[in-house]
Scaffold this motif. Structure first.
Motif, PDB file in Angstrom:
ATOM      1  N   UNK A 100       0.939  -1.266  -0.066  1.00 46.10           N
ATOM      2  CA  UNK A 100      -0.077  -0.065   0.013  1.00 46.10           C
ATOM      3  C   UNK A 100       0.832   1.135   0.028  1.00 46.10           C
ATOM      4  N   UNK A 101       2.176   0.898   0.677  1.00 47.83           N
ATOM      5  CA  UNK A 101       3.002   2.310   0.557  1.00 47.83           C
ATOM      6  C   UNK A 101       4.438   1.882   0.175  1.00 47.83           C
ATOM      7  N   UNK A 102       5.113   2.734  -0.258  1.00 50.33           N
ATOM      8  CA  UNK A 102       6.376   2.411  -0.819  1.00 50.33           C
ATOM      9  C   UNK A 102       7.151   1.570   0.398  1.00 50.33           C
ATOM     10  N   UNK A 103       6.973   1.808   1.565  1.00 53.50           N
ATOM     11  CA  UNK A 103       7.682   0.872   2.678  1.00 53.50           C
ATOM     12  C   UNK A 103       7.352  -0.431   2.628  1.00 53.50           C
ATOM     13  N   UNK A 130      12.359  -2.348 -19.808  1.00 51.31           N
ATOM     14  CA  UNK A 130      10.857  -2.204 -19.027  1.00 51.31           C
ATOM     15  C   UNK A 130      11.145  -2.192 -17.581  1.00 51.31           C
ATOM     16  N   UNK A 131      11.832  -3.216 -16.933  1.00 50.44           N
ATOM     17  CA  UNK A 131      12.074  -3.445 -15.679  1.00 50.44           C
ATOM     18  C   UNK A 131      13.294  -2.566 -15.107  1.00 50.44           C
ATOM     19  N   UNK A 132      13.875  -1.959 -15.833  1.00 49.96           N
ATOM     20  CA  UNK A 132      14.968  -0.848 -15.486  1.00 49.96           C
ATOM     21  C   UNK A 132      14.393   0.541 -15.181  1.00 49.96           C
ATOM     22  N   UNK A 133      13.109   0.650 -15.984  1.00 49.72           N
ATOM     23  CA  UNK A 133      12.813   1.957 -15.429  1.00 49.72           C
ATOM     24  C   UNK A 133      11.931   2.033 -14.132  1.00 49.72           C
ATOM     25  N   UNK A 134      11.452   0.810 -13.684  1.00 40.83           N
ATOM     26  CA  UNK A 134      10.637   0.872 -12.441  1.00 40.83           C
ATOM     27  C   UNK A 134      11.884   0.804 -11.368  1.00 40.83           C
ATOM     28  N   UNK A 135      12.919   0.157 -11.673  1.00 41.07           N
ATOM     29  CA  UNK A 135      13.772   0.332 -10.710  1.00 41.07           C
ATOM     30  C   UNK A 135      14.524   1.637 -10.509  1.00 41.07           C
ATOM     31  N   UNK A 136      14.673   2.278 -11.694  1.00 42.93           N
ATOM     32  CA  UNK A 136      15.290   3.706 -11.669  1.00 42.93           C
ATOM     33  C   UNK A 136      14.200   4.642 -10.869  1.00 42.93           C
ATOM     34  N   UNK A 137      13.015   4.442 -10.982  1.00 42.78           N
ATOM     35  CA  UNK A 137      12.048   5.096 -10.003  1.00 42.78           C
ATOM     36  C   UNK A 137      12.288   4.884  -8.554  1.00 42.78           C
ATOM     37  N   UNK A 138      12.213   3.637  -8.282  1.00 43.22           N
ATOM     38  CA  UNK A 138      12.499   3.288  -6.908  1.00 43.22           C
ATOM     39  C   UNK A 138      14.025   3.910  -6.103  1.00 43.22           C
ATOM     40  N   UNK A 148      13.134   4.764   3.863  1.00 45.19           N
ATOM     41  CA  UNK A 148      11.930   4.490   3.486  1.00 45.19           C
ATOM     42  C   UNK A 148      11.689   3.156   3.280  1.00 45.19           C
ATOM     43  N   UNK A 149      12.458   2.552   2.345  1.00 43.57           N
ATOM     44  CA  UNK A 149      12.410   1.373   1.460  1.00 43.57           C
ATOM     45  C   UNK A 149      12.957   0.084   2.304  1.00 43.57           C
ATOM     46  N   UNK A 150      12.181  -0.857   2.214  1.00 40.62           N
ATOM     47  CA  UNK A 150      12.699  -2.107   2.809  1.00 40.62           C
ATOM     48  C   UNK A 150      14.264  -2.311   2.563  1.00 40.62           C
TER      49      UNK A 150
END
Length: 239
Positions: A100-103, A130-138, A148-150
């Motif tokens: 539900x949250x980034x954490x 495609x996967x790299x774009x999500x990882x760059x955002x994270x 914040x992130x685990x």
């Protein structure tokens, strides 16, 4: 005005001018905004349809930071590609994750997303992009809000994939018709070259110019015992 140049004033800098200000945490919580790309014009971003909202806000902030001056995204088309990749990632999370949250995100969410793309028949190199774009955002979220992130997610962000991205298959620059015409012309030229080389110099159909320069080169060799590569006769023989 006298027409004479004016004496310039000396420029002075304070020590604080050389200190870059720390990046402030993004205070904007909107999910609908406009990005003025450095190349290609502006793009309207609307993420109001994404849920859960805390995750959507975090990814919206990441996209803005990546597209701002000094960010990694400069062209409008590139920003659009990252936006579409964000929408694709959220579509997966909505069906396969309880975050539900980034954490709440876990490394399994990223690995599961990669498996999902592979199961959908996506080619390795495109899946990697495609996967790299999500990882760059994270990674942007992690840099903006440290802690914040685990921890497992943060370790997973150190690499894009454990699998090879494979080799790209670029498109041919020419259509099949043009490529066939070029190949046929090249093969015809090669055939002419072989036929010319294979003819006897004493043949009536032989190249008279080639026979002349060859005789000249032979005369030079007989006279001096050698023919250097810079000799005019040698150049004529090889041209």
């Amino acid at each position: 005005m006298t027409g004479r140049p004016r004496k310039g004033a000396p420029v002075r800098f304070a020590p604080a001018d050389a200190i870059a200000t720390a990046h402030a945490r993004d205070p904007v919580l909107g999910l609908r905004f406009n990005i003025e790309a450095r190349y290609g014009g502006s793009i309207d971003v609307d993420l109001t349809g994404l849920h859960p909202r805390p995750l959507a806000i975090a990814f919206a902030g990441a996209l803005r930071r990546q597209a701002e001056l000094g960010g990694s995204l400069g062209a409008r088309s590139t920003i659009k590609g990252h936006l579409n990749a964000c929408l694709r990632f959220f579509a997966y999370l909505r069906e396969h994750s309880k975050a539900k949250t980034p954490a709440d995100l876990r490394a399994d969410d990223i690995d599961g997303y990669e498996d999902f793309l592979e199961a959908g028949g996506m080619k390795p190199i495109y899946r990697h992009i495609i996967l790299a774009k999500a990882i760059l955002a994270l990674r942007s979220i992690d840099a903006d809000q440290p802690g914040l992130l685990d921890e497992g997610v943060r370790r997973r962000l150190n690499y894009t994939s454990t699998q090879s991205a494979g080799r790209s298959q670029p498109r041919d620059a020419y259509s099949p018709y043009v490529a066939r015409q070029l190949r046929d012309a090249a093969r015809a030229d090669i055939g002419k070259i072989f036929r010319r080389i294979g003819k006897s110099l004493d043949d009536d159909e032989g190249d008279s110019n080639l026979r002349r320069v060859t005789d000249e080169a032979n005369d030079r060799i007989v006279a001096s015992g050698a023919l250097s590569s810079g000799d005019r006769a040698s150049i004529a023989c090889t041209s």
